[in-house]
Design a protein around this motif. Sequence first.
Motif, mmCIF file in Angstrom:
data_model
loop_
_atom_site.group_PDB
_atom_site.id
_atom_site.type_symbol
_atom_site.label_atom_id
_atom_site.label_comp_id
_atom_site.label_asym_id
_atom_site.label_seq_id
_atom_site.Cartn_x
_atom_site.Cartn_y
_atom_site.Cartn_z
ATOM 1 N N GLY A 199 0.796 -1.226 0.000
ATOM 2 C CA GLY A 199 0.000 0.000 0.000
ATOM 3 C C GLY A 199 0.825 1.271 0.000
ATOM 4 N N GLU A 200 0.430 2.221 -0.836
ATOM 5 C CA GLU A 200 1.109 3.516 -0.935
ATOM 6 C C GLU A 200 0.065 4.622 -1.114
ATOM 7 O OE1 GLU A 200 4.358 4.045 -0.820
ATOM 8 O OE2 GLU A 200 5.162 2.024 -1.001
ATOM 9 N N ILE A 201 0.423 5.821 -0.683
ATOM 10 C CA ILE A 201 -0.410 7.002 -0.919
ATOM 11 C C ILE A 201 0.489 8.081 -1.500
ATOM 12 C CG2 ILE A 201 -1.872 8.766 0.132
ATOM 13 C CD1 ILE A 201 -2.567 6.793 2.320
ATOM 14 N N ASN A 202 0.122 8.623 -2.664
ATOM 15 C CA ASN A 202 0.987 9.631 -3.284
ATOM 16 C C ASN A 202 0.717 11.014 -2.700
ATOM 17 O OD1 ASN A 202 -1.359 10.539 -4.513
ATOM 18 N ND2 ASN A 202 -0.793 9.854 -6.573
ATOM 19 N N LYS A 203 1.397 12.023 -3.225
ATOM 20 C CA LYS A 203 1.291 13.368 -2.651
ATOM 21 C C LYS A 203 -0.109 13.959 -2.791
ATOM 22 C CE LYS A 203 3.044 15.500 -6.906
ATOM 23 N NZ LYS A 203 4.147 16.297 -7.488
ATOM 24 N N ASN A 204 -0.895 13.417 -3.710
ATOM 25 C CA ASN A 204 -2.278 13.875 -3.881
ATOM 26 C C ASN A 204 -3.263 13.066 -3.046
ATOM 27 O OD1 ASN A 204 -1.566 15.870 -5.833
ATOM 28 N ND2 ASN A 204 -1.415 14.251 -7.390
ATOM 29 N N ARG A 205 -2.702 12.212 -2.155
ATOM 30 C CA ARG A 205 -3.504 11.351 -1.277
ATOM 31 C C ARG A 205 -4.299 10.321 -2.040
ATOM 32 N NH1 ARG A 205 -1.527 10.881 3.127
ATOM 33 N NH2 ARG A 205 -3.467 10.326 4.123
ATOM 34 N N HIS A 206 -3.789 9.897 -3.201
ATOM 35 C CA HIS A 206 -4.428 8.850 -3.988
ATOM 36 C C HIS A 206 -3.752 7.515 -3.691
ATOM 37 C CE1 HIS A 206 -5.730 12.083 -7.131
ATOM 38 N NE2 HIS A 206 -6.590 11.985 -6.126
ATOM 39 N N PRO A 207 -4.496 6.496 -3.269
ATOM 40 C CA PRO A 207 -3.890 5.185 -3.000
ATOM 41 C C PRO A 207 -3.583 4.441 -4.292
ATOM 42 C CG PRO A 207 -6.254 5.063 -2.662
ATOM 43 C CD PRO A 207 -5.940 6.508 -2.977
ATOM 44 N N ASN A 208 -2.772 3.403 -4.171
ATOM 45 C CA ASN A 208 -2.432 2.593 -5.341
ATOM 46 C C ASN A 208 -3.233 1.292 -5.362
ATOM 47 O OD1 ASN A 208 -1.106 1.488 -3.093
ATOM 48 N ND2 ASN A 208 0.479 0.555 -4.368
ATOM 49 N N PHE A 209 -4.428 1.316 -4.797
ATOM 50 C CA PHE A 209 -5.267 0.114 -4.787
ATOM 51 C C PHE A 209 -6.733 0.516 -4.797
ATOM 52 C CE2 PHE A 209 -4.415 1.380 -0.468
ATOM 53 C CZ PHE A 209 -5.650 1.311 0.150
ATOM 54 N N LEU A 210 -7.566 -0.422 -5.247
ATOM 55 C CA LEU A 210 -9.016 -0.228 -5.229
ATOM 56 C C LEU A 210 -9.657 -1.518 -4.740
ATOM 57 C CD1 LEU A 210 -11.637 1.366 -5.947
ATOM 58 C CD2 LEU A 210 -11.513 0.263 -8.203
ATOM 59 N N VAL A 211 -10.446 -1.416 -3.671
ATOM 60 C CA VAL A 211 -11.191 -2.566 -3.169
ATOM 61 C C VAL A 211 -12.537 -2.613 -3.886
ATOM 62 C CG1 VAL A 211 -12.214 -3.669 -1.156
ATOM 63 C CG2 VAL A 211 -10.069 -2.395 -0.930
ATOM 64 N N VAL A 212 -12.794 -3.716 -4.568
ATOM 65 C CA VAL A 212 -14.028 -3.874 -5.344
ATOM 66 C C VAL A 212 -14.982 -4.787 -4.590
ATOM 67 C CG1 VAL A 212 -15.017 -4.664 -7.535
ATOM 68 C CG2 VAL A 212 -12.766 -3.547 -7.508
#
Length: 292
Positions: A199-212
């Motif tokens: 799991g990561e969160i970029n500077k725009n607070r966007h994660p690198n995953f999506l729970v479906v």
Amino acid sequence: MLLITPAILSKKFNDKEKPEWAKKDIRDFTDADMERLLDQWEEDEEPLEEDELPEHLRTAPPIDMSKLDLNDPESMLSMTKKGRTLMTFVNVLGNPTRDETETITKLWQTSLWNNHIQAERYLVDDNRAIFLFKDGSQAWPAKEYLIEQEKCESITIESKVCLCQSGDTMALHSSAKGKLLSVIGDEDTCVGFLLGGVGEINKNRHPNFLVVDKNTAVSEIEDCFKRFMKRDDIDIILINQNIAEMIRHVIDGHMQPIPAVLEIPSKDHPYDATKDSILRRAKGMFNPDDFK
């Protein structure tokens, strides 16, 4: 030793039950016999209390899955490290001397102690120190304090580098020059990868995953996939194959080698190679006659 040994042997066996090695004179014991004797002693010892056991033999604290926040990978990692020793690396900004680093990091350590965060500190370089937390879950509150310090350059926790000196203090990276994995999957798949540190969160607070889940719209999955494709910090997109089927037209239209799209099974849906876009595309590149 000579006085104690017969008592121990008689405690475990009577004369008729004694094995051959136990009937020997203690002076004739081989190394193997001594090993057996030591094993007997250990069997008679009272078991150690939980807090006296080596850390790897202690029972891991239970994780309350209902309290896991899939939108906060750091809190998930923190829960898995509770009660476990965790080592972090802290770099001091600039080119300080070893004495300056000692002074600066000691001040940070004292501040952490004053906030009930216990950390041991060891200098490993002129500008680098290890902060060792007996309770690993405290490493993340400590990080929040350290990234605000003027002299802090970076903090490394679980192979993730958090930069302090730039404006992007919340930007997390797998390594200084590394790229990321992204995950689109069901809850079990995402939790597994997040607990593994993906799991990561970029500077725009966007994660690198999506729970479906059953309430996730196909358009949301499609938008997330396209967003991952445009991010220059993502090299691989992992997606459950049953979810990939929902946006197959989008995946089939992705022709670039990076980010690579890898279809993986889920708990309830096994992998089917005949549905995999990459494998079907690879088969189309070869003529079966070429292999005859």
